[in-house]
Write a protein that holds these residues in place. Structure first.
Motif, short mmCIF file in Angstrom:
data_model
loop_
_atom_site.label_atom_id
_atom_site.label_comp_id
_atom_site.label_asym_id
_atom_site.label_seq_id
_atom_site.Cartn_x
_atom_site.Cartn_y
_atom_site.Cartn_z
N ALA A 236 0.95 -1.16 -0.13
CA ALA A 236 0.05 0.05 0.05
C ALA A 236 0.84 1.33 0.06
O ALA A 236 0.04 2.40 -0.35
CB ALA A 236 -0.99 -0.01 1.07
N GLY A 237 2.26 1.33 0.27
CA GLY A 237 2.93 2.37 0.39
C GLY A 237 2.73 3.17 1.65
O GLY A 237 2.90 4.15 1.85
N LEU A 238 2.15 2.53 2.72
CA LEU A 238 1.84 3.22 4.00
C LEU A 238 2.81 2.54 5.11
O LEU A 238 3.15 1.33 4.95
CB LEU A 238 0.40 3.13 4.32
N SER A 239 3.01 3.18 6.22
CA SER A 239 3.23 2.53 7.43
C SER A 239 2.41 1.31 7.95
O SER A 239 1.18 1.65 7.70
CB SER A 239 3.69 3.43 8.38
N PRO A 240 2.92 0.37 8.64
CA PRO A 240 1.73 -0.60 9.23
C PRO A 240 0.95 -0.03 10.12
O PRO A 240 -0.40 -0.58 9.93
CB PRO A 240 2.88 -1.56 9.97
N ARG A 241 1.08 1.07 10.95
CA ARG A 241 0.19 1.39 11.65
C ARG A 241 -0.65 2.38 10.88
O ARG A 241 -1.89 2.25 11.28
CB ARG A 241 0.97 2.59 12.71
N HIS A 242 -0.26 3.01 10.02
CA HIS A 242 -1.17 3.73 9.03
C HIS A 242 -2.20 2.67 8.32
O HIS A 242 -3.19 3.07 8.22
CB HIS A 242 -0.65 4.76 8.15
N LEU A 243 -1.41 1.85 7.76
CA LEU A 243 -2.31 0.78 7.14
C LEU A 243 -3.42 0.04 7.96
O LEU A 243 -4.50 0.12 7.67
CB LEU A 243 -1.41 -0.42 6.51
N GLN A 244 -3.13 -0.10 9.22
CA GLN A 244 -3.94 -0.70 10.10
C GLN A 244 -5.29 0.23 10.30
O GLN A 244 -6.41 -0.04 10.33
CB GLN A 244 -3.39 -1.12 11.38
N ARG A 245 -4.89 1.45 10.48
CA ARG A 245 -6.00 2.43 10.68
C ARG A 245 -6.76 2.79 9.52
O ARG A 245 -8.09 2.81 9.64
CB ARG A 245 -5.28 3.70 11.18
N ARG A 246 -6.26 2.93 8.33
CA ARG A 246 -6.89 3.17 7.14
C ARG A 246 -7.90 1.79 6.88
O ARG A 246 -8.93 1.91 6.27
CB ARG A 246 -5.97 3.34 6.11
N PHE A 247 -7.21 0.70 6.95
CA PHE A 247 -8.10 -0.48 6.37
C PHE A 247 -9.40 -0.56 7.17
O PHE A 247 -10.27 -0.71 6.76
CB PHE A 247 -7.08 -1.64 6.41
N THR A 248 -8.87 -0.55 8.48
CA THR A 248 -10.13 -0.62 9.50
C THR A 248 -11.32 0.20 9.35
O THR A 248 -12.43 0.01 9.34
CB THR A 248 -9.61 -0.75 11.00
N ALA A 249 -10.89 1.47 9.07
CA ALA A 249 -11.81 2.51 8.77
C ALA A 249 -12.57 2.41 7.46
O ALA A 249 -13.70 2.49 7.37
CB ALA A 249 -10.97 3.99 8.88
N GLU A 250 -11.92 1.82 6.59
CA GLU A 250 -12.52 1.84 5.20
C GLU A 250 -13.35 0.33 4.95
O GLU A 250 -14.60 0.54 4.47
CB GLU A 250 -11.56 2.04 4.22
N LEU A 251 -12.85 -0.55 5.90
CA LEU A 251 -13.70 -1.95 5.52
C LEU A 251 -14.37 -2.24 6.61
O LEU A 251 -14.98 -3.24 6.68
CB LEU A 251 -12.39 -3.18 5.08
N GLY A 252 -13.97 -1.74 7.93
CA GLY A 252 -14.67 -2.23 8.96
C GLY A 252 -14.33 -3.28 9.72
O GLY A 252 -14.84 -3.82 10.61
N THR A 253 -13.04 -3.61 9.46
CA THR A 253 -12.45 -4.81 10.14
C THR A 253 -10.88 -4.79 9.98
O THR A 253 -10.39 -4.03 9.05
CB THR A 253 -12.83 -6.45 9.36
N ALA A 254 -10.07 -5.32 10.85
CA ALA A 254 -8.56 -5.28 10.87
C ALA A 254 -8.26 -6.15 9.53
O ALA A 254 -8.77 -6.93 9.14
CB ALA A 254 -8.08 -5.57 12.22
#
Length: 318
Positions: A236-254
């Motif tokens: 994704a070109g993101l930091s692991p922490r940023h991916l975790q936050r973005r992914f969960t916000a957009e899909l509703g799951t970790a």
């Protein structure tokens, strides 16, 4: 030798694919005597405006001669369920037929005839709650593609009637015949009866941004690949922490939970193909059979071996 008779019941405003799909499966074998009936022998209009010839009236088909009854669905099913002649004919025929089946909301018509009382059935997910409320004696399961309860088979929405018909053909004529028909129809996926009506790609919210879309696509393209949070973040070109936050916000799951669900669905499909649990666990990214078993219990409440035994007994399209 007399061919088994498959009778399709039509009514005004039925769903064309509910009829045409299973009809092509049965006719394609050359093994069945397919008949199309309605209250009156005439062209019957589908919900999309097509006209299908019902070649026989109900009173022209002796219920005792019917091997497999197929009741289709569609917007006109409510009016059909109020037709006392049709409902009584279905009730009588169901008591004689070797098998009784419904496609999509055709389950409402079988329920109106009292055929489904005390039985586990499925229907299109959008109408499952309505079926349960209107017919409380029916045990409605909105998850599977198709369900078998004794001699009564029911399938979910529209194209799932093809999957059910292939399973019926396999029961009668064997796996190779069903496979041949499936190939002729250019069926891309084998869908066992126990497969859910929704894959992860459908029942989850869709990604809103390109980085998360890329991650989701990679997971579905190869569920067994390495999908650690670091691997996904790099994609994704993101930091692991940023991916975790973005992914969960957009899909509703970790991300980890999403990966596990996709892998479980892949394992569900593979379990019907005969490989060992250990092989499937490695191929689907679980590593060990024990990890696969734990994930299955978490997601489905059953062991992989129990899942395989349950749905293999129903039959698979090919």
């Amino acid at each position: 030798m007399q061919q088994p008779r498959v009778v399709f019941v039509l009514f005004d405003d039925f769903q064309a694919l509910d009829f045409v799909g299973p009809h092509e499966v049965f006719r394609g074998t050359g093994h069945y005597d397919c008949r199309v009936v309605a209250t009156r022998a005439r062209p019957v209009r589908t919900d999309s405006g097509l006209l299908i010839a019902a070649e026989h009236r109900l009173d022209e088909v002796d219920p005792a001669t019917v091997d497999t009854l197929v009741v289709v669905g569609g917007p006109g099913v409510d009016a059909a369920a109020r037709d006392p002649v049709l409902v009584e004919w279905i009730r009588s025929t169901a008591s004689h037929a070797r098998r009784v089946t419904s496609v999509c909301t055709g389950a409402f018509l079988l329920a109106a005839a009292g055929v489904l009382n005390g039985r586990r059935v499925t229907t299109h997910w959008a109408f499952a709650e309505q079926l349960s409320q209107e017919y409380p004696a029916v045990i409605v399961d909105s998850e599977p593609i198709f369900v078998r309860d004794g001699q009564v088979w029911s399938s979910a929405g529209v194209t799932s009637g093809i999957d059910m018909a292939l399973a019926l053909v396999e029961e009668d004529r064997g796996r190779q015949v069903a496979l041949t028909i499936a190939r002729y129809l250019v069926m891309f996926l084998r869908r066992p009866g126990g497969q859910t009506q929704f894959s992860t790609a459908l029942w989850r919210a869709q990604p809103a941004t390109d980085p998360i879309r890329a991650v989701v696509s990679a997971i579905h393209a190869d569920p067994g690949a390495r999908h650690s949070i670091d691997d996904l973040a790099a994609r994704a070109g993101l930091s692991p922490r940023h991916l975790q936050r973005r992914f969960t916000a957009e899909l509703g799951t970790a991300p980890a939970a999403y990966v596990e669900q996709v892998r479980v669905e892949a394992a569900q499909r593979d379990l019907l193909d005969g490989d060992s649990v250990e092989q499937i666990a490695r191929r689907c990214g679980f590593g060990t059979a024990e990890s696969l078993r734990r994930a299955f219990h978490r997601r489905l409440g059953v062991a992989p071996s129990d899942y395989r035994d349950r749905f293999r007994s129903v039959g698979t399209p090919y």
